[in-house]
Scaffold this active site. Structure first.
Site, PDB file in Angstrom:
ATOM      1  N   ASN A 240      -8.345   4.209  -2.459  1.00 39.56           N
ATOM      2  CA  ASN A 240      -7.841   3.131  -1.760  1.00 39.56           C
ATOM      3  C   ASN A 240      -6.880   2.274  -2.822  1.00 39.56           C
ATOM      4  OD1 ASN A 240      -6.931   1.149   0.122  1.00 39.56           O
ATOM      5  ND2 ASN A 240      -8.965   0.988   1.167  1.00 39.56           N
TER       6      ASN A 240
ATOM      7  N   HIS B 276      -1.678   0.923   7.282  1.00 33.07           N
ATOM      8  CA  HIS B 276      -1.946   0.919   5.910  1.00 33.07           C
ATOM      9  C   HIS B 276      -1.671   2.172   5.494  1.00 33.07           C
ATOM     10  CE1 HIS B 276      -4.118  -0.441   2.269  1.00 33.07           C
ATOM     11  NE2 HIS B 276      -5.342   0.622   2.394  1.00 33.07           N
TER      12      HIS B 276
ATOM     13  N   CYS C 160       0.814  -1.193  -0.091  1.00 38.92           N
ATOM     14  CA  CYS C 160      -0.092  -0.066  -0.019  1.00 38.92           C
ATOM     15  C   CYS C 160       0.963   1.127   0.031  1.00 38.92           C
ATOM     16  CB  CYS C 160      -0.883   0.106   1.142  1.00 38.92           C
ATOM     17  SG  CYS C 160       0.009  -0.220   2.656  1.00 38.92           S
TER      18      CYS C 160
END
Length: 440
Positions: A385, A364, A71
């Site tokens: 995202n 994250h 991520c």
């Protein structure tokens, strides 16, 4: 204090207390048949988090990290691709995450070997050595780690170096690399402690690196040295740019980006505010950007993020996405699930307490692409995202401002959006954090 054994009498009392509560029977049926989150969920949150924003950066399709922990790479490349899309009129342009991921594996092995040699005189149960051995081949990372890779290796479009089966599901690769690197660390420590010469250690180290390169090459492919960049923009105009290297591509198409102009603003209330911190134990590139944080209040993080969004630039941010999340609906709200009401408990903890007691973590990274301001105050945020377009609103999430307060720990901001007093803090010598700090 004496040890407390669970006796038959105590177990009897526990059952009696449970059965004496009139709501136990119906709630047992509801939770066992529907699940905790389905019963505890606030049905009004979805209405509250309507995906409309007063400030919004135009972006395209979302990416998908799939079954990987990349991520932090996706988020920095998202911020870069948005700039490219706007400048060159290519809305759904994509940069290769696999390219930076390949070099991260090589760089991370290299710095791991340095650390094993430097700490060879310490026992393996030393807390620092144990931290280094905990996951030398894993995926996670910080903004500075991604920025270091971009600065050293440049970037390339996905069309020049695409995803592989392994980059999209890194479980097996991580297992192999963890085994490989831990065994290498053991061998290097043995060589140092048996008084091997520097030359012999360097020869062994170089052989180990070549073996890691082989693992990465077989799994991810070896990035091309040069490539041709061919695309059509949103006006259907054809473009061809030949014989580019990743570094020349980055220098040409991202000439207006200087990653050294950015700073990580953290909100870690378990530490003193208005201080500069560093965490060199997590650096991944020897000679790269050092991991540093400027610890400020949450209102200061929000103000800087809003100013950057208003300028048309998105914001990389670190958070604890596993908390109070509806993944499928793309909702993030601090009051999404009422566990305390369901179980009739006091489950409250402050942000500082969650960090101190391991309930909070930076798990994250995502990208802020918009914010809704009411009377100049943020109420909700638009979040890009990297979980594909099947989650949320075509891959975008809506984050309540209260969720940002509780579960956002870092935002990456261009220094031009800092106040004068905040810039002055950057001149302070950073205080080195322990490798296992809450911001790790």
């Amino acid at each position: 204090m004496a040890k407390s054994e669970l006796t038959a009498e105590m177990l009897h009392d526990l059952r009696k207390q449970y059965e004496s509560a009139p709501e136990s029977s119906i709630l047992e049926r509801a939770v066992t048949q529907n699940g905790i989150n389905n019963v505890a969920k606030d049905k009004d949150i979805k209405t509250k988090l309507n995906p409309v924003f007063s400030v919004e950066v135009e972006t395209g399709n979302v990416s998908n990290q799939k079954r990987s922990g990349r991520c932090w790479l996706f988020s920095i490349l998202n911020t870069l691709k948005h700039r490219f899309a706007k400048k060159y009129n290519v809305k759904n342009f994509e940069l290769s995450q696999n390219y930076l991921f390949f070099w991260d594996k090589i760089e991370r092995a290299n710095i791991f070997y340095d650390r094993m040699i430097a700490t060879a005189g310490l026992p393996t149960n030393d807390r620092t050595v144990s931290f280094y051995l905990d996951g030398p081949g894993t995926d996670g990372g910080q903004w500075a780690m991604a920025a270091s890779l971009v600065q050293k290796y440049g970037v390339m479009p996905t069309s020049a170096f695409s995803e592989t089966n392994v980059s999209e599901n890194t479980t097996d690769l991580n297992e192999v690399l963890n085994l490989k690197l831990r065994r290498d660390g053991m061998k290097l420590r043995e060589m140092v402690n048996n008084d091997a010469t520097d030359e012999d250690i360097n020869v062994a180290r170089e052989k180990m690196l070549s073996e890691v390169y082989r693992i990465a090459g077989y799994s991810l492919g070896v990035p091309p040295k040069t490539f041709d960049f061919e695309y059509r923009d949103d006006k259907k105009k054809y473009h061809l740019d030949c014989n580019l290297t990743p570094k020349s591509f980055y220098a040409k198409y991202f000439s207006d980006v200087d990653l050294n102009d950015y700073v990580v603003l953290s909100n870690s209330p378990d530490k003193a505010m208005n201080k500069r911190y560093s965490m060199s134990a997590q650096n991944n590139v020897v000679g790269g950007i050092n991991i540093e944080f400027l610890n400020l209040t949450m209102p200061e993080l929000k103000t800087a993020a809003i100013d950057q969004l208003k300028s048309g630039e998105t914001v990389w941010f670190g958070n604890d996405v596993t908390r109070q999340l509806s993944r499928k609906e793309g909702l993030l709200d601090a009051n999404l699930y009422h566990y305390d009401e369901l179980f009739n408990l006091n489950l409250s903890m402050t942000k500082a307490e969650r960090l101190a007691y391991k309930q909070g973590e930076v798990s994250h990274a995502m990208t802020l692409t918009g914010v809704d301001l009411v009377n100049d105050k943020p109420t909700k945020w638009k979040v890009e995202n990297s979980w594909g377009d099947k989650n949320g609103f075509n891959g975008y999430f809506v984050m309540a401002d209260n969720w940002m307060d509780e579960y956002v720990y870092e935002v990456v901001i261009n220094k031009k959006f800092l106040t004068d007093s905040q810039r002055e803090l950057l001149s302070l010598a950073p205080e080195e954090l322990k490798p296992w700090d809450s911001l790790a």
